[in-house]
Enzyme design. Structure first.
Site, PDB file in Angstrom:
ATOM      1  N   ASP A 134     -81.715 -48.546 -11.340  1.00 52.39           N
ATOM      2  CA  ASP A 134     -81.239 -49.929 -11.375  1.00 52.39           C
ATOM      3  C   ASP A 134     -81.998 -50.682 -10.299  1.00 52.39           C
ATOM      4  OD1 ASP A 134     -78.343 -51.313 -12.544  1.00 52.39           O
ATOM      5  OD2 ASP A 134     -79.435 -52.387 -10.987  1.00 52.39           O
ATOM      6  N   SER A 143     -76.020 -54.432 -27.889  1.00 54.38           N
ATOM      7  CA  SER A 143     -74.982 -54.619 -28.901  1.00 54.38           C
ATOM      8  C   SER A 143     -75.354 -55.714 -29.880  1.00 54.38           C
ATOM      9  CB  SER A 143     -73.616 -54.911 -28.277  1.00 54.38           C
ATOM     10  OG  SER A 143     -73.693 -55.311 -26.971  1.00 54.38           O
ATOM     11  N   GLU A 183     -78.167 -58.107 -21.463  1.00 56.76           N
ATOM     12  CA  GLU A 183     -78.388 -58.358 -22.892  1.00 56.76           C
ATOM     13  C   GLU A 183     -79.324 -59.561 -23.087  1.00 56.76           C
ATOM     14  OE1 GLU A 183     -77.661 -56.328 -25.073  1.00 56.76           O
ATOM     15  OE2 GLU A 183     -77.061 -57.238 -26.952  1.00 56.76           O
ATOM     16  N   GLU A 189     -72.777 -45.550 -32.316  1.00 57.75           N
ATOM     17  CA  GLU A 189     -73.534 -45.997 -33.479  1.00 57.75           C
ATOM     18  C   GLU A 189     -75.012 -45.658 -33.251  1.00 57.75           C
ATOM     19  OE1 GLU A 189     -71.051 -49.729 -35.350  1.00 57.75           O
ATOM     20  OE2 GLU A 189     -72.231 -50.131 -33.553  1.00 57.75           O
ATOM     21  N   ASN A 246     -67.165 -49.046 -24.970  1.00 59.88           N
ATOM     22  CA  ASN A 246     -66.579 -49.124 -23.641  1.00 59.88           C
ATOM     23  C   ASN A 246     -65.076 -48.829 -23.733  1.00 59.88           C
ATOM     24  OD1 ASN A 246     -66.074 -49.833 -21.018  1.00 59.88           O
ATOM     25  ND2 ASN A 246     -66.374 -52.022 -21.298  1.00 59.88           N
ATOM     26  N   ASN A 256     -68.528 -53.834 -34.247  1.00 59.35           N
ATOM     27  CA  ASN A 256     -68.279 -55.172 -33.705  1.00 59.35           C
ATOM     28  C   ASN A 256     -68.188 -56.205 -34.808  1.00 59.35           C
ATOM     29  OD1 ASN A 256     -68.145 -54.348 -31.109  1.00 59.35           O
ATOM     30  ND2 ASN A 256     -70.277 -54.828 -30.612  1.00 59.35           N
ATOM     31  N   HIS A 298     -75.685 -46.985 -29.559  1.00 62.52           N
ATOM     32  CA  HIS A 298     -74.702 -48.003 -29.173  1.00 62.52           C
ATOM     33  C   HIS A 298     -73.374 -47.347 -28.824  1.00 62.52           C
ATOM     34  CE1 HIS A 298     -72.051 -51.658 -30.170  1.00 62.52           C
ATOM     35  NE2 HIS A 298     -72.595 -51.827 -28.989  1.00 62.52           N
TER      36      HIS A 298
HETATM   37  P1  NAI Z   1     -73.944 -54.962 -16.740  1.00 62.20           P
HETATM   38  O1  NAI Z   1     -74.263 -56.367 -16.424  1.00 62.20           O
HETATM   39  O2  NAI Z   1     -72.665 -54.382 -16.259  1.00 62.20           O
HETATM   40  O3  NAI Z   1     -75.122 -54.012 -16.193  1.00 62.20           O
HETATM   41  C1  NAI Z   1     -76.468 -54.262 -16.325  1.00 62.20           C
HETATM   42  C2  NAI Z   1     -77.172 -53.571 -15.161  1.00 62.20           C
HETATM   43  O4  NAI Z   1     -78.566 -53.589 -15.410  1.00 62.20           O
HETATM   44  C3  NAI Z   1     -76.959 -54.219 -13.816  1.00 62.20           C
HETATM   45  O5  NAI Z   1     -76.539 -53.256 -12.879  1.00 62.20           O
HETATM   46  C4  NAI Z   1     -78.335 -54.775 -13.457  1.00 62.20           C
HETATM   47  O6  NAI Z   1     -78.586 -54.723 -12.059  1.00 62.20           O
HETATM   48  C5  NAI Z   1     -79.244 -53.863 -14.186  1.00 62.20           C
HETATM   49  N1  NAI Z   1     -80.550 -54.421 -14.519  1.00 62.20           N
HETATM   50  C6  NAI Z   1     -80.809 -55.629 -15.077  1.00 62.20           C
HETATM   51  N2  NAI Z   1     -82.130 -55.763 -15.281  1.00 62.20           N
HETATM   52  C7  NAI Z   1     -82.714 -54.623 -14.849  1.00 62.20           C
HETATM   53  C8  NAI Z   1     -84.069 -54.156 -14.803  1.00 62.20           C
HETATM   54  N3  NAI Z   1     -85.074 -54.877 -15.258  1.00 62.20           N
HETATM   55  N4  NAI Z   1     -84.292 -52.923 -14.288  1.00 62.20           N
HETATM   56  C9  NAI Z   1     -83.280 -52.166 -13.839  1.00 62.20           C
HETATM   57  N5  NAI Z   1     -82.001 -52.564 -13.854  1.00 62.20           N
HETATM   58  C10 NAI Z   1     -81.726 -53.775 -14.364  1.00 62.20           C
HETATM   59  O7  NAI Z   1     -74.081 -54.838 -18.326  1.00 62.20           O
HETATM   60  P2  NAI Z   1     -73.312 -53.879 -19.337  1.00 62.20           P
HETATM   61  O8  NAI Z   1     -72.039 -54.493 -19.742  1.00 62.20           O
HETATM   62  O9  NAI Z   1     -73.326 -52.503 -18.810  1.00 62.20           O
HETATM   63  O10 NAI Z   1     -74.280 -53.953 -20.609  1.00 62.20           O
HETATM   64  C11 NAI Z   1     -75.512 -53.284 -20.653  1.00 62.20           C
HETATM   65  C12 NAI Z   1     -75.974 -53.197 -22.081  1.00 62.20           C
HETATM   66  O11 NAI Z   1     -74.996 -52.497 -22.855  1.00 62.20           O
HETATM   67  C13 NAI Z   1     -76.155 -54.524 -22.782  1.00 62.20           C
HETATM   68  O12 NAI Z   1     -77.253 -54.424 -23.634  1.00 62.20           O
HETATM   69  C14 NAI Z   1     -74.861 -54.715 -23.561  1.00 62.20           C
HETATM   70  O13 NAI Z   1     -75.021 -55.516 -24.688  1.00 62.20           O
HETATM   71  C15 NAI Z   1     -74.583 -53.290 -23.976  1.00 62.20           C
HETATM   72  N6  NAI Z   1     -73.185 -52.981 -24.264  1.00 62.20           N
HETATM   73  C16 NAI Z   1     -72.157 -53.439 -23.486  1.00 62.20           C
HETATM   74  C17 NAI Z   1     -70.842 -53.113 -23.781  1.00 62.20           C
HETATM   75  C18 NAI Z   1     -69.720 -53.582 -22.916  1.00 62.20           C
HETATM   76  O14 NAI Z   1     -68.556 -53.444 -23.306  1.00 62.20           O
HETATM   77  N7  NAI Z   1     -69.988 -54.135 -21.747  1.00 62.20           N
HETATM   78  C19 NAI Z   1     -70.507 -52.270 -24.942  1.00 62.20           C
HETATM   79  C20 NAI Z   1     -71.670 -51.781 -25.656  1.00 62.20           C
HETATM   80  C21 NAI Z   1     -72.946 -52.148 -25.335  1.00 62.20           C
END
Ligand code: NAI
Length: 681
Positions: free
Chosen positions: A331, A413, A386, A446, A437, A484, A434
């Site tokens: 990260d 997603s 995203e 998925e 959560n 979804n 996919h």
């Molecule tokens: P989040 O915002 O909690 O985490 C994203 C993380 O990625 C952050 O820690 C950020 O620092 C890091 N990051 C961003 N750009 C980066 C880069 N270039 N290099 C390294 N690290 C980087 O997001 P979340 O909710 O975990 O979502 C992540 C993905 O999962 C998205 O594509 C979302 O659509 C998908 N998703 C989310 C769900 C949910 O319920 N939150 C469910 C299913 C899929």
């Protein structure tokens, strides 16, 4: 020395006038008791019962199971009560023959010993279990909408006491070897290398058979049976709706009456031919089928690299390391990595318990700020913000740093795989994984196939998903994929109802009464209203779903749901929603509006080929969202309601509430509504 039994699934050896019978069901990974296996067992018992032996020891040749239960595939072939009664009666007769042998019998248990497998063990004189974490014993029949039927309800209470027996039978929970010893369910637990010796020692010593202490049988005294039953019924009712899931109530009733084996068989048979059990069995078999598909090919993954240590990436990394994979987690924010490592420790402590296991899992999970793990990774999972442009830039960089055979996956997603694939020289290696959560609780993943994704990428992704103990479901890359997309119209309808003045508590109660694990308003709050809004906006274009004003306003105010302490509900400090009492009921058809929107979208997904068939929709919605399992999933429910009825209800709702209810053109298309016969098992 091998003795001369004529059997496909059993082997027999004779040592010191003791027969060691080993079950090794042909062509299967685990032992299940099919009619054929039981018939062979019966024949063997008939051959040995009159011989002057010292004893018989029963064990399994499979690495991870003693016996996993009756063969569930055979349940689907039962069409009437008479067949069901004869199946249960036949099993009882074999086990009674085992129980009546003139010399002692010992069940040597390792791995799963469940349902009919435990009932077989209960018919033995003694039970010895291998002492390790993989050994689990239980009677999980209620999960398939039935109760034990090979005399388990009769033999268990005298062995471990009435309350302990009812706890196992009514909950369907399993216990470890250690817990089984404490309960009195097994006589001894020993390490693997001593199992056989311990069994021979029991045969030689022939100690008195174990019985529950007298005071553990007090609840069965006749003046106490009724009040104890009422108390347990009240406790059950808090967890299980008797109209949806009658089996535990029937098991309790058997106990109250002190029922015989014949009564147990009859009650089991009534449940077996009922709606709930048929649907739960079909869902169970769908899950097994999905897992089997994932085992066809090796995944070739030892090292997983996850990019993005947010809610999803962090949890995926924690989960994969807990299942034995080496994981590097990258990260751009060191604090995100630190947060995940802390969370991992808490999770492993709760889940793995033993210090060595916790330490091993922590050692497998490596924070990796600079992405040094990329060069060693067999699989990279991207779970960053995203945003298509950011993800593309990251994927381009990843492709430069990984080996040619590394599989690339995205947890997006909403972004089409075709868009992300453009960033890659070889888009055939990109697949969607996919997750839902929270990762540790949601079984479904998925497996998203873009136009360019190769078959081998999809197969490896499926195999990896099964290897981390999740359930892979193939979906095509299209807006919202399956889960979804089907869920969103239901959540939006809940918000529309609330805009029309229906109390959110009433909306949620209607859904939980129907059988959903959580109401739609509470679900939206739990997922996060900002996430709901972005998925709703993403789907509103392609699907023409209007986004409710209330959702925009609530997010605009900064009320994002449970995580911000306020969404549609307000939350107390412990995260519980503050519910207002429901006064009176709205005249609107709340349940019908919620559920029919979901069914209408689900059938559209089959028509468009987002998934291959109706079964995939049912599996996806039950394992991905908890859709009322007793109904067998949305499509099985639709079949029960009848397509004609659904179309006419949708037309009526469309006239009253708008075109979003117009029936999808798929209703009435018989080509879509024929279930693939092979898809059942
Ligand atoms: P989040 O915002 O909690 O985490 C994203 C993380 O990625 C952050 O820690 C950020 O620092 C890091 N990051 C961003 N750009 C980066 C880069 N270039 N290099 C390294 N690290 C980087 O997001 P979340 O909710 O975990 O979502 C992540 C993905 O999962 C998205 O594509 C979302 O659509 C998908 N998703 C989310 C769900 C949910 O319920 N939150 C469910 C299913 C899929």
């Amino acid at each position: 020395m091998s003795s001369d039994i004529d059997a496909v699934h059993w082997r027999s050896e004779e040592v010191d006038e003791t027969i060691v019978l080993t079950l090794d069901v042909a062509g299967q990974r685990a032992n299940a008791l099919s009619a054929e296996v039981l018939a062979e067992f019966d024949r063997i018992l008939a051959q040995i019962e009159s011989r002057p032996l010292n004893g018989v020891i029963i064990r399994s040749a499979k690495s991870n199971s003693f016996i996993v239960g009756a063969d569930v595939n055979e349940f689907q072939k039962i069409s009437d009560m008479a067949q069901a009664v004869s199946l249960a009666g036949a099993g009882q007769a074999v086990f009674n023959r085992l129980a009546r042998l003139p010399y002692p019998s010992v069940a040597l248990i390792h791995g799963h010993c469940l349902g009919g497998g435990l009932e077989l063990a209960l018919a033995c004189t003694y039970r010895i279990a291998r002492e390790d974490d993989a050994t689990r014993l239980g009677l999980p029949e209620v999960r398939l909408g039935i109760h034990p039927g090979f005399a388990g309800t009769v033999r268990l209470p005298p062995l471990i006491g009435d309350l302990a027996a009812l706890d196992l039978i009514l909950s369907g929970r399993t216990v470890s070897a250690h817990q089984a010893r404490a309960l009195g369910l097994v006589d001894e637990t020993v390490p693997e290398r001593h199992l056989l010796r311990a069994a021979h020692a029991f045969v030689a010593r022939h100690p008195r058979q174990r019985r529950a202490a007298w005071w553990k049988r007090v609840p069965a005294w006749s003046p106490l049976r009724k009040p104890v039953t009422r108390l347990l019924q009240r406790q059950l009712r808090k967890k299980v709706n008797p109209d949806h899931y009658p089996a535990p109530y029937r098991a309790l009733e058997l106990w109250r009456r002190g029922a015989s084996q014949e009564e147990e068989a009859r009650s089991l048979s009534e449940l077996m031919v009922g709606r709930t059990s048929r649907n739960l069995v079909s869902i169970f078999l769908l899950g097994e089928k999905l897992k089997r598909q994932g085992r066809r090919q090796p995944h070739g993954v030892a090292h997983v690299h996850v990019v993005g240590a947010g809610i999803m990436g962090g949890d995926i990394a924690i989960w994969a390391a807990s299942r034995g994979f080496r994981v590097s987690l990258q990260d751009q924010r060191p604090e995100a990595l630190a947060g995940t490592i802390k969370k991992a420790y808490g999770f492993y402590r709760k889940k793995l318990k033993k210090p060595v296991a916790i330490q091993d899992a922590m050692d497998r999970l490596m924070p990796d700020l600079d992405g040094n793990g990329l060069g060693r990774a067999d699989l990279v999972i991207e779970a960053i913000v995203e945003k298509a442009a950011t993800k593309c830039e990251l994927l381009r960089d990843i492709e430069r740093r990984v080996r040619p055979e590394t599989l690339l996956a995205t947890n997006t997603s909403s972004i089409p795989l075709e868009v992300l694939g453009e960033a890659l020289r070889d888009p055939s290696r990109l697949v969607g994984l996919h997750f839902f959560n929270p990762v540790a609780q949601m079984q479904l993943v998925e497996i998203v196939r873009g136009r360019q994704t190769s078959d081998s990428s999809v197969e490896r992704a499926r195999a990896f998903t099964v290897a981390i103990d999740r359930m892979p479901l193939d979906v095509r890359s299209s807006p919202g994929f399956l889960v979804n997309r089907v869920l969103m119209p239901y959540l939006i309808e809940a918000m529309m109802l609330s805009q029309e003045g229906v109390a959110i508590e009433e909306i949620d109660d209607a859904a939980t009464r129907f059988g959903m694990p959580m109401g739609p308003v509470l679900l939206a709050d739990t997922v996060g209203l900002d996430i709901c809004l972005s998925v709703a906006e993403m789907l509103s274009g392609p699907l023409g779903i209007p986004v409710p004003e209330r959702l925009r306003e609530t997010v605009g105010r900064g009320d994002l749901g449970k995580k911000s302490g306020k969404g549609f509900y307000a939350y107390d400090k412990s995260g519980k929603p503050r519910r207002r009492p429901v006064r009176g009921h709205s005249d609107l058809p709340v349940t019908e509006r919620l559920i029919l929107r979901m069914l209408n979208e689900a059938v559209a997904c089959v028509r468009e080929g987002v998934v291959d068939n109706l079964d995939a929709v049912d599996a996806g919605m039950v394992f991905g969202t908890g859709f009322a399992p007793y109904l067998g999933g949305p499509m099985r429910y639709a079949e029960a309601l009848g397509e004609v009825g659904i179309s006419s209800s949708l037309r009526r709702l469309a006239q009253e509430y708008g075109p979003r209810f117009e029936p999808d053109e798929a209703w009435g298309r018989s080509d879509l509504f024929t279930r693939d016969a092979g898809s059942q098992a």
